[in-house]
Design an enzyme around this catalytic site. Structure first.
Site, mmCIF file in Angstrom:
data_model
loop_
_atom_site.group_PDB
_atom_site.id
_atom_site.type_symbol
_atom_site.label_atom_id
_atom_site.label_comp_id
_atom_site.label_asym_id
_atom_site.label_seq_id
_atom_site.Cartn_x
_atom_site.Cartn_y
_atom_site.Cartn_z
ATOM 1 N N ASN A 95 35.109 45.895 49.560
ATOM 2 C CA ASN A 95 34.803 46.679 48.257
ATOM 3 C C ASN A 95 33.503 46.176 47.363
ATOM 4 O OD1 ASN A 95 36.237 44.332 47.486
ATOM 5 N ND2 ASN A 95 37.368 45.193 46.043
ATOM 6 N N ASP A 306 42.537 35.901 47.909
ATOM 7 C CA ASP A 306 42.137 36.991 47.412
ATOM 8 C C ASP A 306 41.177 36.696 46.016
ATOM 9 O OD1 ASP A 306 42.029 39.386 46.459
ATOM 10 O OD2 ASP A 306 43.948 39.945 45.884
ATOM 11 N N HIS A 310 35.611 38.561 38.346
ATOM 12 C CA HIS A 310 35.226 39.673 37.346
ATOM 13 C C HIS A 310 34.560 38.947 36.173
ATOM 14 C CE1 HIS A 310 37.459 42.734 39.418
ATOM 15 N NE2 HIS A 310 38.693 42.016 39.391
HETATM 16 O O1 DOR Z 1 43.659 42.074 42.225
HETATM 17 C C1 DOR Z 1 43.044 42.478 43.070
HETATM 18 N N1 DOR Z 1 41.517 42.372 43.117
HETATM 19 N N2 DOR Z 1 43.473 43.126 44.093
HETATM 20 C C2 DOR Z 1 42.908 43.635 45.172
HETATM 21 O O2 DOR Z 1 43.388 44.368 45.993
HETATM 22 C C3 DOR Z 1 41.483 43.895 44.560
HETATM 23 C C4 DOR Z 1 40.676 42.767 43.788
HETATM 24 C C5 DOR Z 1 39.274 43.170 43.411
HETATM 25 O O3 DOR Z 1 38.276 43.387 44.278
HETATM 26 O O4 DOR Z 1 39.106 42.690 42.408
#
Ligand code: DOR
Length: 429
Positions: A95, A306, A310
Site C-alpha cells: 500500500n 505490521d 505514520h
Molecule cells: O493498522 C494498520 N495499518 N493496518 C493495516 O492493515 C494497514 C496499516 C497501514 O498501512 O498503516
C-alpha cells in the site's frame, strides 16, 4: 564482500537443538560452527556471550512507505529499524503510492532495499490493480519479476469471485495470497474493538465477525481451489479456531499474529490516544489468550510486525480521523519473547524459519546455522530488560505503543550476508 566475522561465546539455535558454539562467517556464508574457544581467525570478533545465535528474523508484514509516503518511512529507515530488531528480510507491504501492482514499482522497492543494504527487502505484489478490489493485478507478470506473495493489505479483497480467480491463478503460478481479513461493510467508521466498553466511550466498534467471516470464506475458497493462503494479522479467538480447523483438514493455509495483538488490550482506547488505533483493532484478554495458544500449538505459524509508521501530525488527529497502525520492527522481540515464553527454538521458528518458508525465501533466510549456509543471522539476548525511547528509534516515525512498557529480549548483532548491519545494538550504516 566483508572480511571474516567471529561470533564468540553464544548459544546456537538450530532445528536439531541448542548448543554453545562460536560461529565464523566469511564471504557471505557460515564457514565454521565450532566448540567454544576453538581457534578461529577473523577480522572482526563480536561478543555473543549470553546470547542466542540464530538465522535472522523474517518479517512477513512491514509497511516501508516508499514510494509515496516517505514522510513516514523510507525503505532505508525501515530496513534500519528492521536490522535493529534482528531482521534480515522484510516483506514490504503493497500500500505504497503508487501501489506495488507493477513490475516497475516492485523492482524499485527491491532495488532501494539493495541500495540501503540493511535487510533484504522482498516486495509483495497487489492482488488487485491499485488495491481497489476491482480487477486483478498482472499476477503472472509480477510472479515473473520474482514476486511470491500477493496481498492488498490495508484492504481485504471483498469480491468473492475476484478472490476465487486470484486463488486459481495463484495456484497455477505457485505463489501465495495473503489476505487482510475484513468485511468492509461491517467496519465502516470503526475505531476500536466492538466490546462492552466501546459504546460507553462513544467509539464505533469493529466487530470480530468482520474478520472471522472473511477467514471463513477464504478457508472455503482454499478448499475449492487448492491454492496457498496466508492470513495476515489475525486478532480474534474464533479466527484462530477457524485456521486450526482448516489445518486439521489439511488445507494449505498459514497465519500470523502481531506483537501488539499478543500483548495490548482494547481497554487502552479509553485514553483516546490514536497511538493505540490499529487495524484490526486491539482485542480482549480472551482473544490474546487464544492467540498465544494458537502460536504455542502451531496454528499460528509466524509473528509478523505490521510495522505501520505514520507521521506525528497524522497520529495527533482525533481518534476517528487518525490513521490506524503502529511501529513494530524495533520492539518485536522484546514484546513477544516474554509474552510467548517459548523455548528458543520455538521462538526462532515463529520469528524466522516459518516466515521464511511462507515468503518463499527459505533458500537464503530461516536456514540452520551451519557451515555453507548464508550468513543471515540474529544474535539476541533474551534476558536483556529494556524500554524503548521513541525519540531514539531508527524509524522515521515515532508511533510506538510500547513507550514505557517493560520489554525483555534485545538484539545485540545482526548480520546480512556476513556483514554486520547491527553491532552491539547500534546500526552500522
Ligand atoms: O493498522 C494498520 N495499518 N493496518 C493495516 O492493515 C494497514 C496499516 C497501514 O498501512 O498503516
Amino acid at each position: 564482500m566483508s572480511g571474516a566475522v567471529l561470533l564468540r561465546g553464544g548459544t546456537v539455535v538450530r532445528r536439531d537443538g541448542e548448543r554453545a558454539a562460536d560461529v565464523r562467517v566469511e564471504g557471505g556464508v557460515i564457514t565454521d560452527v565450532a566448540a567454544p574457544g576453538t581457534r578461529l581467525e577473523a577480522d572482526v570478533v563480536l561478543d555473543a556471550a549470553g546470547c542466542m545465535v540464530s538465522s535472522g528474523f523474517v518479517d512477513l508484514h512491514a509497511h516501508l512507505r516508499e514510494p509515496g509516503k516517505e514522510e513516514a518511512e523510507t525503505i532505508e529507515t525501515g530496513s534500519r529499524a528492521g536490522a535493529l530488531g534482528g531482521y534480515t528480510a522484510l516483506v514490504a507491504m503493497p500500500n505504497t503510492d503508487p501501489a506495488q501492482d507493477s513490475v516497475a514499482v516492485v523492482d524499485f522497492v527491491r532495488e532501494q532495499g539493495k541500495r540501503a543494504g540493511l535487510a533484504e527487502v522482498v516486495p509483495s505484489g497487489c492482488i488487485t490493480v491499485g488495491r481497489r478490489g476491482e480487477a486483478l493485478a498482472p499476477l503472472a507478470e509480477l510472479a515473473g519479476a520474482g514476486v511470491r506473495i500477493f496481498t492488498d493489505d490495508g484492504n481485504g479483497v471483498q469480491d468473492a469471485m475476484l478472490m476465487r480467480r486470484a486463488l486459481e491463478y495463484a495456484r497455477g503460478l505457485g505463489v501465495t495470497l495473503a489476505q487482510h481479513c475484513e468485511v468492509a461493510e461491517l467496519t465502516r467508521g470503526a475505531v476500536m474493538n466492538e466490546c462492552s466498553c466501546c459504546t460507553d466511550l462513544g467509539l464505533p466498534g469493529w466487530p470480530a465477525i468482520a474478520e472471522e467471516l472473511m477467514v471463513f470464506r477464504d478457508v472455503e475458497l482454499v478448499r475449492l481451489t487448492g491454492a496457498t493462503m496466508h492470513f495476515l494479522h489475525l486478532s480474534t479467538a474464533r479466527s484462530v479456531e477457524l485456521v486450526r480447523a482448516a489445518k486439521r483438514d489439511g488445507l494449505p493455509v498459514t497465519a500470523e499474529v502481531t506483537p501488539h495483538h499478543l500483548s495490548l488490550t482494547d481497554d487502552l482506547l479509553a485514553s483516546y490516544d490514536p497511538v493505540y488505533k490499529v487495524n484490526p483493532p486491539l482485542r480482549s484478554r480472551e482473544d490474546i489468550a487464544a492467540l498465544v495458544a494458537g502460536v504455542r500449538d502451531g496454528t499460528i505459524d509466524a509473528v509478523a510486525t505490521d510495522h505501520a509508521p505514520h507521521p506525528r501530525r497524522d497520529k495527533e488527529l482525533a481518534l476517528d480521523a487518525a490513521p490506524p497502525g503502529m511501529l513494530g520492527l524495533e520492539t518485536s522481540l522484546g514484546v513477544v519473547a516474554p509474552r510467548l515464553d517459548l523455548e528458543p527454538r520455538e521462538l526462532v521458528r515463529v520469528m524466522s524459519w516459518n516466515p521464511a518458508r511462507i515468503a518463499r525465501i527459505d533458500d537464503r533466510h530461516g536456514r540452520d546455522v551451519a557451515p555453507g549456509e548464508p550468513a543471515n543471522l540474529a544474535v539476541f539476548d533474551l534476558s536483556a530488560a529494556w524500554q524503548v525511547d521513541p525519540t531514539r528509534l531508527a524509524s522515521r516515525s515515532t508511533n510506538t505503543p510500547f513507550a514505557g512498557v517493560p520489554l525483555a529480549g534485545r538484539v545485540r548483532h545482526t548480520l546480512l550476508a556476513g556483514t554486520p548491519t547491527v553491532r552491539d545494538g547500534s546500526a552500522t550504516r
